[in-house]
Design a protein around this motif. Structure first.
Motif, short mmCIF file in Angstrom:
data_model
loop_
_atom_site.label_atom_id
_atom_site.label_comp_id
_atom_site.label_asym_id
_atom_site.label_seq_id
_atom_site.Cartn_x
_atom_site.Cartn_y
_atom_site.Cartn_z
N GLU A 34 0.86 -1.18 0.00
CA GLU A 34 0.00 0.00 0.00
C GLU A 34 0.90 1.23 0.00
OE1 GLU A 34 -2.51 -0.39 3.39
OE2 GLU A 34 -3.51 -2.19 2.65
N THR A 35 0.79 2.04 -1.05
CA THR A 35 1.71 3.16 -1.21
C THR A 35 1.12 4.22 -2.12
OG1 THR A 35 3.93 3.78 -2.00
CG2 THR A 35 2.84 1.96 -3.14
N ASP A 36 1.62 5.44 -1.99
CA ASP A 36 1.29 6.50 -2.94
C ASP A 36 2.41 6.70 -3.94
OD1 ASP A 36 3.23 7.59 -1.33
OD2 ASP A 36 2.07 9.33 -0.68
N GLY A 37 3.39 5.78 -3.94
CA GLY A 37 4.53 5.90 -4.82
C GLY A 37 5.68 6.66 -4.20
N LEU A 38 5.46 7.24 -3.04
CA LEU A 38 6.51 7.94 -2.31
C LEU A 38 6.81 7.21 -1.01
CD1 LEU A 38 5.31 11.64 -2.84
CD2 LEU A 38 7.10 10.42 -4.09
N ARG A 39 5.80 7.10 -0.16
CA ARG A 39 5.98 6.43 1.13
C ARG A 39 5.24 5.10 1.16
NH1 ARG A 39 1.47 7.85 4.67
NH2 ARG A 39 -0.03 9.00 3.41
N ILE A 40 5.74 4.22 1.98
CA ILE A 40 5.06 2.94 2.22
C ILE A 40 4.06 3.15 3.35
CG2 ILE A 40 5.35 0.56 2.98
CD1 ILE A 40 8.25 0.76 1.86
N VAL A 41 2.82 2.76 3.09
CA VAL A 41 1.78 2.86 4.13
C VAL A 41 1.63 1.53 4.85
CG1 VAL A 41 -0.67 3.29 4.54
CG2 VAL A 41 0.60 4.69 2.89
N GLY A 42 1.74 0.44 4.10
CA GLY A 42 1.62 -0.88 4.72
C GLY A 42 1.88 -1.98 3.72
N PHE A 43 1.97 -3.19 4.24
CA PHE A 43 2.18 -4.37 3.41
C PHE A 43 0.97 -5.28 3.54
CE2 PHE A 43 6.46 -2.98 4.71
CZ PHE A 43 7.04 -2.79 3.46
N GLY A 44 0.60 -5.92 2.43
CA GLY A 44 -0.59 -6.76 2.42
C GLY A 44 -0.29 -8.22 2.17
N ALA A 45 -1.25 -8.89 1.55
CA ALA A 45 -1.16 -10.33 1.33
C ALA A 45 0.02 -10.69 0.45
CB ALA A 45 -2.46 -10.83 0.69
N GLN A 46 0.46 -11.94 0.56
CA GLN A 46 1.58 -12.42 -0.25
C GLN A 46 1.39 -13.91 -0.53
OE1 GLN A 46 5.06 -13.11 3.00
NE2 GLN A 46 4.41 -10.99 2.73
N ASP A 47 2.09 -14.37 -1.58
CA ASP A 47 1.99 -15.77 -1.95
C ASP A 47 3.24 -16.15 -2.74
OD1 ASP A 47 0.97 -18.32 -2.14
OD2 ASP A 47 -0.71 -17.80 -3.46
N TYR A 48 3.40 -17.45 -2.93
CA TYR A 48 4.58 -17.97 -3.65
C TYR A 48 4.14 -19.17 -4.46
CZ TYR A 48 8.96 -20.54 -4.34
OH TYR A 48 10.02 -21.24 -4.88
N ARG A 49 4.65 -19.22 -5.70
CA ARG A 49 4.35 -20.35 -6.57
C ARG A 49 5.67 -20.91 -7.08
NH1 ARG A 49 4.91 -23.00 -11.67
NH2 ARG A 49 2.87 -23.56 -12.53
N ALA A 50 6.04 -22.09 -6.61
CA ALA A 50 7.32 -22.70 -7.00
C ALA A 50 7.26 -23.19 -8.44
CB ALA A 50 7.66 -23.85 -6.06
N TYR A 51 8.39 -23.12 -9.12
CA TYR A 51 8.51 -23.78 -10.42
C TYR A 51 8.76 -25.27 -10.20
CZ TYR A 51 9.01 -19.24 -12.77
OH TYR A 51 8.79 -17.97 -13.27
N SER A 52 8.16 -26.09 -11.04
CA SER A 52 8.45 -27.51 -11.01
C SER A 52 9.84 -27.74 -11.60
CB SER A 52 7.41 -28.28 -11.83
OG SER A 52 7.55 -27.97 -13.22
N GLN A 53 10.38 -28.93 -11.39
CA GLN A 53 11.68 -29.24 -11.96
C GLN A 53 11.64 -29.15 -13.49
OE1 GLN A 53 14.70 -29.79 -10.23
NE2 GLN A 53 15.34 -29.36 -12.34
N GLU A 54 10.56 -29.59 -14.09
CA GLU A 54 10.43 -29.51 -15.55
C GLU A 54 10.42 -28.06 -16.02
OE1 GLU A 54 7.33 -30.93 -19.10
OE2 GLU A 54 6.94 -31.45 -17.01
N GLU A 55 9.69 -27.20 -15.31
CA GLU A 55 9.65 -25.79 -15.67
C GLU A 55 11.03 -25.14 -15.48
OE1 GLU A 55 5.04 -24.64 -14.55
OE2 GLU A 55 6.56 -24.71 -12.96
N ARG A 56 11.68 -25.51 -14.39
CA ARG A 56 13.01 -24.95 -14.12
C ARG A 56 14.00 -25.36 -15.19
NH1 ARG A 56 13.74 -27.02 -9.24
NH2 ARG A 56 12.38 -25.48 -8.28
N ASP A 57 13.89 -26.57 -15.69
CA ASP A 57 14.78 -27.03 -16.76
C ASP A 57 14.60 -26.19 -18.03
OD1 ASP A 57 15.80 -28.99 -15.11
OD2 ASP A 57 14.55 -30.60 -15.94
#
Length: 372
Positions: free
Chosen positions: A35-58
């Motif tokens: 959450e920001t106006d492009g100058l200051r940080i107001v706060g941080f929100g949700a987050q997630d992670y999606r791993a690459y499979s070994q096939e994708e990484r190859d």
């Protein structure tokens, strides 16, 4: 689709931006809301992670170093699909910052290549997408990297920093941002200095995959059992890159010969030596800082390697701590950076300056793609 350049500062409202990052370690896609106006940080929100499979990484690994063609096209499809999958899980966001996947980076030559089509993401997700952050900087004579320093400046303000400090990102390649939070804005003279320090996790990860079939040296377990080959370390530090004045940047494969220097060593000694090379590159880079930092805040996967962290603590003359000690998230900082930068691009604010990339003037790099 439209390109957005620099504009005048103003008092903006707060936006909820979603940033996504797929780094040179090729582990997966990080996504996080700021959450920001492009100058200051107001706060941080949700987050997630999606791993690459070994096939994708190859497939992604096979495309590294390419500037187009079939391998790059296959990589782009994987990058776009993975990002769409993870970003669809977020609601109530105003826009998306999409870095893409860097395949090649040669700012003094062919430029920079990130695959992934922001317009395709905008169509799939129904949100404006800011992307292609680096090209404008390179076209104006900059290195195009690192791009997180303006966000690091905002983070230094957010944590209440009162003296110069450094953010050290240890991903596939290492980069450092020296910040003086006493300055009013990141583009002010003396506010920032940023550059790549050298290889970080990429050579160790490649070694682990080649020899042991592992993604990385988890917890530094292999390096912990080894000894550093000082001759190889000295040859590494003799590279002209380390005496070159910043700003400066690297491609993931610029130091590919490092693996050759340790080829005859045992697994443990090779891992220890490559880890020491990462730390030595950082120590060499610290000499370029305008003033000694109060502390070094470490982000990226390297902060989870106790062997590397201890090497840094021994070689640097200030406290070296994970960014979590000041309330930041070292796994998500780069994704958060591109959320923050997306807002700056959309609002015509600069995203890099001569002290961060060596660009000739302030640049607000990026393309904004709106869904049809």
């Amino acid at each position: 689709m439209k390109t957005v350049g620099s504009g005048k500062k103003a008092n903006f409202g707060i936006m909820r931006a979603l940033g996504a990052m797929s780094g040179t370690s090729l582990d997966g896609v990080d996504a996080a809301v700021v959450e920001t106006d492009g100058l200051r940080i107001v706060g941080f929100g949700a987050q997630d992670y999606r791993a690459y499979s070994q096939e994708e990484r190859d497939v992604l690994t096979a495309a590294l170093g390419t500037w187009g063609g079939g391998a790059a096209d296959k990589a782009a499809r994987i990058v776009e699909a993975a990002h769409i999958e993870v970003l669809r899980g977020f609601e109530d966001v105003d826009l998306i910052g999409f870095h893409g996947q860097t395949l090649a980076h040669e700012p003094r030559g062919r430029g920079t290549c990130q695959v992934g089509d922001g317009q395709a993401l905008a169509e799939a997700l129904g949100r404006p997408v800011v992307w292609d952050f680096r090209s404008s900087d390179v076209q104006l004579g900059g290195e195009g990297a690192p791009l997180a320093p303006f966000f690091h400046f905002a983070c230094a303000k957010w944590i209440g920093g009162e003296r110069p400090l450094c953010f050290l990102n240890l991903g596939g390649v290492g980069n450092i941002t020296w910040v003086d939070p006493r300055k009013a804005a990141p583009e002010d003279e003396g506010a920032l200095l940023a550059f790549d320090t050298g290889p970080a996790n990429a050579p160790v990860n490649d070694l682990m995959r080649e020899r042991l079939g592992l993604d990385c040296d988890r917890d530094g377990a292999v390096a912990m059992e080894g000894e550093v080959e000082t001759g190889a370390l000295e040859l590494f530090l003799a590279e002209p890159y380390f005496t070159r004045m910043p700003p400066k940047s690297l491609d993931r494969n610029d130091f590919a010969e490092m693996v050759g220097l340790v080829r005859e060593l045992s697994d443990a000694d090779a891992a220890a030596t490559l880890t020491a090379m990462c730390a030595a590159g950082v120590a060499a880079g610290m000499a370029h800082c305008p003033k000694p930092p109060e502390k070094v805040l470490v982000t990226g996967g390297g902060r989870k390697n106790p062997v590397l962290m201890e090497m840094l603590r021994v070689s640097l003359d200030c406290p070296v701590v994970p960014v979590e000690e000041v309330g930041l998230d070292g796994d998500m900082l780069e994704a958060q950076a591109f959320a923050y930068l997306a807002v700056r691009v959309a609002r015509g604010l600069p995203t890099s300056c001569p002290a961060t990339t060596g660009v000739s003037a302030l640049v607000g790099g990026g393309v904004v793609s709106d869904p049809e």
